[in-house]
Design a protein around this motif. Structure first.
Motif, PDB file in Angstrom:
ATOM      1  N   ASN A 199       0.937  -1.179  -0.061  1.00  0.00           N
ATOM      2  CA  ASN A 199       0.088  -0.210   0.042  1.00  0.00           C
ATOM      3  C   ASN A 199       0.935   1.181   0.077  1.00  0.00           C
ATOM      4  OD1 ASN A 199      -2.167   1.674   0.079  1.00  0.00           O
ATOM      5  ND2 ASN A 199      -2.462   1.612   2.462  1.00  0.00           N
ATOM      6  N   SER A 200       1.427   1.422  -1.041  1.00  0.00           N
ATOM      7  CA  SER A 200       2.402   2.895  -1.320  1.00  0.00           C
ATOM      8  C   SER A 200       2.180   3.210  -2.791  1.00  0.00           C
ATOM      9  CB  SER A 200       3.676   2.429  -1.092  1.00  0.00           C
ATOM     10  OG  SER A 200       4.096   1.941   0.139  1.00  0.00           O
ATOM     11  N   GLN A 201       2.261   4.570  -2.854  1.00  0.00           N
ATOM     12  CA  GLN A 201       1.975   5.166  -4.184  1.00  0.00           C
ATOM     13  C   GLN A 201       3.253   4.622  -5.189  1.00  0.00           C
ATOM     14  OE1 GLN A 201       1.023   9.387  -4.395  1.00  0.00           O
ATOM     15  NE2 GLN A 201       0.164   9.550  -2.470  1.00  0.00           N
ATOM     16  N   VAL A 202       4.402   4.654  -4.793  1.00  0.00           N
ATOM     17  CA  VAL A 202       5.564   4.344  -5.374  1.00  0.00           C
ATOM     18  C   VAL A 202       6.495   3.124  -4.739  1.00  0.00           C
ATOM     19  CG1 VAL A 202       7.618   5.059  -6.584  1.00  0.00           C
ATOM     20  CG2 VAL A 202       5.770   6.780  -6.325  1.00  0.00           C
ATOM     21  N   VAL A 203       6.506   2.234  -5.483  1.00  0.00           N
ATOM     22  CA  VAL A 203       7.085   0.923  -4.988  1.00  0.00           C
ATOM     23  C   VAL A 203       8.063   0.476  -6.017  1.00  0.00           C
ATOM     24  CG1 VAL A 203       6.849  -1.604  -4.319  1.00  0.00           C
ATOM     25  CG2 VAL A 203       5.062  -0.182  -3.770  1.00  0.00           C
ATOM     26  N   GLY A 204       9.398   0.592  -5.357  1.00  0.00           N
ATOM     27  CA  GLY A 204      10.505   0.253  -6.174  1.00  0.00           C
ATOM     28  C   GLY A 204      11.162  -1.300  -5.864  1.00  0.00           C
ATOM     29  N   ILE A 205      11.840  -1.977  -6.670  1.00  0.00           N
ATOM     30  CA  ILE A 205      12.614  -3.219  -6.592  1.00  0.00           C
ATOM     31  C   ILE A 205      13.835  -3.196  -7.246  1.00  0.00           C
ATOM     32  CG2 ILE A 205      10.691  -4.293  -5.836  1.00  0.00           C
ATOM     33  CD1 ILE A 205      10.685  -6.018  -8.350  1.00  0.00           C
ATOM     34  N   ALA A 206      14.585  -3.856  -6.594  1.00  0.00           N
ATOM     35  CA  ALA A 206      16.152  -3.882  -7.585  1.00  0.00           C
ATOM     36  C   ALA A 206      16.757  -5.410  -7.297  1.00  0.00           C
ATOM     37  CB  ALA A 206      17.048  -3.131  -6.941  1.00  0.00           C
ATOM     38  N   ALA A 207      17.029  -6.135  -8.175  1.00  0.00           N
ATOM     39  CA  ALA A 207      17.578  -7.454  -8.062  1.00  0.00           C
ATOM     40  C   ALA A 207      18.643  -7.851  -9.271  1.00  0.00           C
ATOM     41  CB  ALA A 207      16.405  -8.430  -8.220  1.00  0.00           C
ATOM     42  N   SER A 208      19.546  -8.692  -8.678  1.00  0.00           N
ATOM     43  CA  SER A 208      20.309  -9.256  -9.741  1.00  0.00           C
ATOM     44  C   SER A 208      19.670 -10.602 -10.257  1.00  0.00           C
ATOM     45  CB  SER A 208      21.763  -9.477  -9.021  1.00  0.00           C
ATOM     46  OG  SER A 208      22.472  -9.925 -10.051  1.00  0.00           O
ATOM     47  N   VAL A 209      19.358 -10.804 -11.607  1.00  0.00           N
ATOM     48  CA  VAL A 209      18.854 -11.818 -11.815  1.00  0.00           C
ATOM     49  C   VAL A 209      19.338 -12.704 -13.004  1.00  0.00           C
ATOM     50  CG1 VAL A 209      16.423 -12.865 -12.879  1.00  0.00           C
ATOM     51  CG2 VAL A 209      16.288 -10.607 -11.223  1.00  0.00           C
ATOM     52  N   GLY A 210      19.432 -13.816 -12.872  1.00  0.00           N
ATOM     53  CA  GLY A 210      20.094 -14.783 -13.790  1.00  0.00           C
ATOM     54  C   GLY A 210      19.114 -15.275 -14.899  1.00  0.00           C
ATOM     55  N   ARG A 211      19.150 -16.413 -15.420  1.00  0.00           N
ATOM     56  CA  ARG A 211      18.163 -16.765 -16.429  1.00  0.00           C
ATOM     57  C   ARG A 211      16.685 -16.991 -15.642  1.00  0.00           C
ATOM     58  NH1 ARG A 211      18.826 -19.476 -20.970  1.00  0.00           N
ATOM     59  NH2 ARG A 211      20.901 -19.447 -20.783  1.00  0.00           N
ATOM     60  N   HIS A 212      15.782 -16.307 -16.505  1.00  0.00           N
ATOM     61  CA  HIS A 212      14.342 -16.230 -15.375  1.00  0.00           C
ATOM     62  C   HIS A 212      13.385 -15.915 -16.532  1.00  0.00           C
ATOM     63  CE1 HIS A 212      11.383 -15.347 -12.305  1.00  0.00           C
ATOM     64  NE2 HIS A 212      11.307 -14.199 -13.088  1.00  0.00           N
ATOM     65  N   ASP A 213      12.125 -16.261 -16.341  1.00  0.00           N
ATOM     66  CA  ASP A 213      10.964 -16.238 -17.131  1.00  0.00           C
ATOM     67  C   ASP A 213       9.775 -15.970 -16.038  1.00  0.00           C
ATOM     68  OD1 ASP A 213       8.613 -16.324 -18.720  1.00  0.00           O
ATOM     69  OD2 ASP A 213       9.321 -18.070 -20.029  1.00  0.00           O
TER      70      ASP A 213
END
Length: 256
Positions: A16-30
């Motif tokens: 429940n936030s107006q702006v939600v950010g995420i960051a991640a280091s991702v390998g092979r992914h679908d």
């Protein structure tokens, strides 16, 4: 919390936030086809993502971001190590949200704004975000559209063949070979592509190879490796093709 790991199950609509950010280091992914109630800005400062949305396929190298309105079905596929950044916006909290899919250029200022917002704590009060968010909207509005979209045919006769294109090392063959693989005549394949994508098969194939080349180059593959994987007769033939399509050599394109 904004930095997440791959096993984390994340649903932006539950926050429940107006702006939600995420960051991640991702390998092979679908990610699989999905949608959410929040609008999304999708970006990778390193590596590249292949996204499918609105029956189009698109590559996102570090020079581009995707604006995805709320409710749009989409899928993100990563085949190399990607610095994944995603920012979600509650569309109920602001009027005049962009309501069209956009693939846009990312200048240095917009890149830094995305980086800051992606790492914000999820419960950060909006009054502490507002100045940066307002600047973000200004930059988003002035960012140039840099479309590199590939329309996908929906004819069921092509479904199995299109699935093969998702596999590493598989590239669309010339029309005569593709027709044999699909089990239809060259004339039928040509008619399907022209009708459903607005492009002759050969033009569609060249666009696919260009997008795949950008994806592979963004993953730090050498020109020789990319040329070989995409079936070019030589490095120079690949470089000539790439320059014709983009106006620059592969090295110049990635460096820029």
């Amino acid at each position: 919390m904004a930095l997440i790991t791959e096993p984390v199950r994340f649903n932006p609509d539950m926050i429940n936030s107006q702006v939600v950010g995420i960051a991640a280091s991702v390998g092979r992914h679908d990610s699989g086809m999905h949608s959410h109630q929040k609008a999304q800005l999708l970006y990778a400062p390193s590596g590249s993502m292949n996204i499918t949305l609105d029956n189009h396929q698109c590559i996102l190298p570090p020079t581009r971001a995707a604006w995805i309105p709320a409710g749009i079905n989409h899928c993100a596929v990563m085949t190399n190590i990607v610095a994944y950044r995603s920012i979600y916006f509650d569309t109920r909290q602001k009027d005049n949200f962009p309501d069209q899919i956009r693939i846009l250029g990312v200048n240095p200022l917009l890149r830094e704004l995305i980086e800051r917002m992606a790492f914000w704590p999820w419960q950060m009060p909006f009054n502490e975000q507002e100045a940066v968010v307002n600047l973000f909207w200004q930059e988003l509005a002035s960012s140039p559209d840099e479309t590199l979209l590939l329309p996908l045919p929906s004819d069921p006769r092509l479904a199995a063949w299109l699935d093969k294109l998702k596999h590493p090392g598989y590239t669309p063959a010339p029309l005569n070979e593709a027709a044999l693989s699909i089990g239809a005549s060259e004339k039928t394949i040509s008619r399907i592509f022209t009708r459903e994508t607005g492009m002759p098969y050969q033009a569609w194939r060249q666009q696919w190879r260009l997008m795949k080349a950008i994806e592979l180059l963004s993953g730090n593959n050498t020109v020789s490796t990319v040329a070989f994987e995409l079936g070019f007769s030589s490095d120079s033939a690949f470089i000539s093709f790439f320059r014709k399509q983009t106006g620059s050599t592969p090295s110049q394109y990635i460096r820029t």
